[in-house]
Design a protein around this motif. Structure first.
Motif, PDB file in Angstrom:
ATOM      1  N   GLN A  44       0.828  -1.198   0.000  1.00 24.64           N
ATOM      2  CA  GLN A  44       0.000   0.000   0.000  1.00 24.64           C
ATOM      3  C   GLN A  44       0.865   1.252   0.000  1.00 24.64           C
ATOM      4  N   ARG A  45       0.277   2.332  -0.500  1.00 26.10           N
ATOM      5  CA  ARG A  45       0.965   3.615  -0.456  1.00 26.10           C
ATOM      6  C   ARG A  45       1.130   4.026   1.000  1.00 26.10           C
ATOM      7  N   GLU A  46       2.319   4.510   1.356  1.00 25.19           N
ATOM      8  CA  GLU A  46       2.579   4.896   2.737  1.00 25.19           C
ATOM      9  C   GLU A  46       3.189   6.294   2.806  1.00 25.19           C
ATOM     10  N   LEU A  47       2.900   6.959   3.910  1.00 26.68           N
ATOM     11  CA  LEU A  47       3.425   8.295   4.127  1.00 26.68           C
ATOM     12  C   LEU A  47       4.925   8.245   4.365  1.00 26.68           C
ATOM     13  N   VAL A  48       5.632   9.207   3.788  1.00 27.15           N
ATOM     14  CA  VAL A  48       7.065   9.336   4.047  1.00 27.15           C
ATOM     15  C   VAL A  48       7.323  10.563   4.921  1.00 27.15           C
ATOM     16  N   ALA A  49       6.840  11.727   4.467  1.00 30.73           N
ATOM     17  CA  ALA A  49       7.079  12.962   5.209  1.00 30.73           C
ATOM     18  C   ALA A  49       6.092  14.021   4.756  1.00 30.73           C
ATOM     19  N   THR A  50       5.746  14.910   5.683  1.00 33.93           N
ATOM     20  CA  THR A  50       4.875  16.036   5.361  1.00 33.93           C
ATOM     21  C   THR A  50       5.446  17.322   5.938  1.00 33.93           C
ATOM     22  N   SER A  51       5.090  18.436   5.287  1.00 33.08           N
ATOM     23  CA  SER A  51       5.519  19.753   5.735  1.00 33.08           C
ATOM     24  C   SER A  51       4.324  20.693   5.659  1.00 33.08           C
ATOM     25  N   GLY A  52       3.869  21.132   6.833  1.00 34.01           N
ATOM     26  CA  GLY A  52       2.751  22.057   6.889  1.00 34.01           C
ATOM     27  C   GLY A  52       2.961  22.971   8.069  1.00 34.01           C
ATOM     28  N   SER A  53       1.996  22.961   8.978  1.00 31.48           N
ATOM     29  CA  SER A  53       2.194  23.709  10.222  1.00 31.48           C
ATOM     30  C   SER A  53       3.291  23.065  11.061  1.00 31.48           C
ATOM     31  N   SER A  54       3.533  21.802  10.809  1.00 33.25           N
ATOM     32  CA  SER A  54       4.642  21.079  11.431  1.00 33.25           C
ATOM     33  C   SER A  54       5.221  20.110  10.404  1.00 33.25           C
ATOM     34  N   THR A  55       6.353  19.560  10.747  1.00 27.64           N
ATOM     35  CA  THR A  55       7.005  18.579   9.875  1.00 27.64           C
ATOM     36  C   THR A  55       6.894  17.205  10.519  1.00 27.64           C
ATOM     37  N   ASN A  56       6.510  16.219   9.717  1.00 22.87           N
ATOM     38  CA  ASN A  56       6.341  14.868  10.243  1.00 22.87           C
ATOM     39  C   ASN A  56       7.022  13.857   9.332  1.00 22.87           C
TER      40      ASN A  56
END
Length: 119
Positions: A44-56
């Motif tokens: 399945q597609r999986e999250l690697v990283a996000t950048s918004g109000s915070s970085t995850n």
């Protein structure tokens, strides 16, 4: 119309590095969250990283991958170091974008770029 275009994928040996880029273009008013997902064959597609109000970051990416943005260019980048064979996947960028004429932020996706980690 909004478009996301990724670049920077390729073949790299274990322990190597790659930098992925993604640029959003079109009738953009504003962008909130941008980030990267990946999908390996049969998974399945999986999250690697996000950048918004915070970085995850996903646990698998912590300490090896760094997400960054250039808001003036509507761009998001993913610097990947110490790559492992299990990082092999198609990497997709996404962005939550409010386009001209719209009151809402909609989720947009790039076409994907292949990353292969192999000796």
């Amino acid at each position: 119309q909004v478009q996301l275009v990724e670049s920077g994928g390729g073949l790299v040996p274990p322990g190597g590095s790659l930098r992925l880029s993604c640029v959003a273009s079109g009738s953009i008013v504003s962008i909130s969250t941008m980030g990267w997902y990946r999908q390996a064959p049969g998974k399945q597609r999986e999250l690697v990283a996000t950048s918004g109000s915070s970085t995850n970051y996903a646990d698998s990416a912590k300490g090896r991958f760094t997400i960054s943005r250039d808001n003036a260019k509507n761009a998001v980048y993913l610097q990947m170091n110490s790559l492992k064979p299990e990082d092999t996947a198609v990497y997709y960028c996404f962005a939550d974008i409010r386009a001209f004429g719209s009151l809402w932020w909609l989720n947009h996706w790039g076409q994907g770029t292949q990353v292969t980690v192999s000796s």
